[in-house]
Design a protein around this motif. Structure first.
Motif, PDB file in Angstrom:
ATOM      1  N   ILE A 204      32.141 -23.827  16.879  1.00 31.55           N
ATOM      2  CA  ILE A 204      33.402 -22.935  17.703  1.00 31.55           C
ATOM      3  C   ILE A 204      33.719 -23.864  18.595  1.00 31.55           C
ATOM      4  CG2 ILE A 204      33.381 -20.921  19.297  1.00 31.55           C
ATOM      5  CD1 ILE A 204      30.138 -21.193  17.696  1.00 31.55           C
TER       6      ILE A 204
ATOM      7  N   VAL B 240      36.985 -20.988  14.939  1.00 33.81           N
ATOM      8  CA  VAL B 240      35.736 -20.864  14.634  1.00 33.81           C
ATOM      9  C   VAL B 240      35.873 -21.447  12.898  1.00 33.81           C
ATOM     10  CG1 VAL B 240      33.820 -19.210  13.934  1.00 33.81           C
ATOM     11  CG2 VAL B 240      35.191 -18.800  16.050  1.00 33.81           C
TER      12      VAL B 240
ATOM     13  N   TYR C 200      34.476 -12.610  18.284  1.00 32.58           N
ATOM     14  CA  TYR C 200      34.481 -13.827  18.754  1.00 32.58           C
ATOM     15  C   TYR C 200      33.691 -13.847  20.154  1.00 32.58           C
ATOM     16  CZ  TYR C 200      35.866 -18.033  21.026  1.00 32.58           C
ATOM     17  OH  TYR C 200      36.111 -19.432  21.550  1.00 32.58           O
TER      18      TYR C 200
END
Length: 229
Positions: free
Chosen positions: A139, A146, A160
């Protein structure tokens, strides 16, 4: 590994003094006298073998300004320090305008020169990576990117934020209440118990090899969830 410096100076006495001074401080030095020699060393590699160029403005063959221009064209992040005559303000301004990172006047003070070299190299180093990792998942908080093993994973905003929460607290138990509070703060809307379960399931479907037997986000029954460190 010691930093490597390209010294472009046509005065043998100064070259000898600087090479010895820098070597005593642990630097590796390649010394050349002309613009042509400097260009051969700077222009041939995709990545610069040097961490800094120490460059005399006045060369018997060629121009220090041309060497600076080439260095910045081929390796924009490579710091350049000009060596200039103490009363040569025009050359100093010209060098800085061309992109030189610093200058030092001759005759120079050794400790000052070393301090300026260290500062220039330190400034040129890339910032420490802020990437977060959970297993094979990477990330980038700066870009909200990602990926898994080099392949991008598309997540919704709440998915997220949920993943980011786990990545920032690897190995720690996160209660469902704490997760709802965190997502509520971020999303601006209350997250119900059932909605949280849906987002956990969706996230696992996207990041786990086998969502039915999750290895990244574990369930701690009766308490919440934990991301494997």
């Amino acid at each position: 590994m010691s930093a490597r410096i390209l010294l472009v100076e046509d005065d043998p006495l100064i070259t000898g003094t600087l090479t010895e001074l820098l070597a005593d401080e642990g630097y590796a030095v390649d010394a050349v006298r002309t613009q042509r020699d400097a260009a051969e060393l700077l222009g041939g590699a995709a990545a610069s073998p040097y961490q800094l160029v120490l460059l005399d403005v006045s060369l018997a063959e060629g121009s220090g300004f041309a060497v600076c221009a080439l260095a910045k064209q081929t390796h924009p992040d490579l710091p350049v320090i000009f060596l200039t005559a103490s009363d040569d303000e025009v050359s100093t301004v010209t060098g800085l305008t061309m992109g030189a990172d610093d200058y030092i006047a001759k005759p120079f003070r050794p400790r000052e020169l070393l301090a300026r070299i260290q500062a220039a190299i330190r400034r040129s180093r890339p910032m420490r990576s802020r990437l977060l990792r959970l297993g094979a998942i990477t990330i980038d908080p700066d870009s909200a990117h990602v990926e898994r093993d080099g392949t991008e994973i598309a997540l919704s905003a709440l998915e997220y934020r949920l993943l980011l929460l786990f990545a920032r607290h690897p190995g720690k138990l996160i209660t469902r209440e704490a997760m709802r509070d965190a997502l509520w703060d971020e999303a601006g809307a209350y997250i119900e118990e059932n909605t949280l379960s849906v987002y956990i399931r969706r996230l696992r479907n996207k990041i786990e090899d086998d969502p039915a037997s999750p290895q990244i986000i574990e369930t701690v029954r009766g308490l919440g969830y934990r991301a494997r460190a």
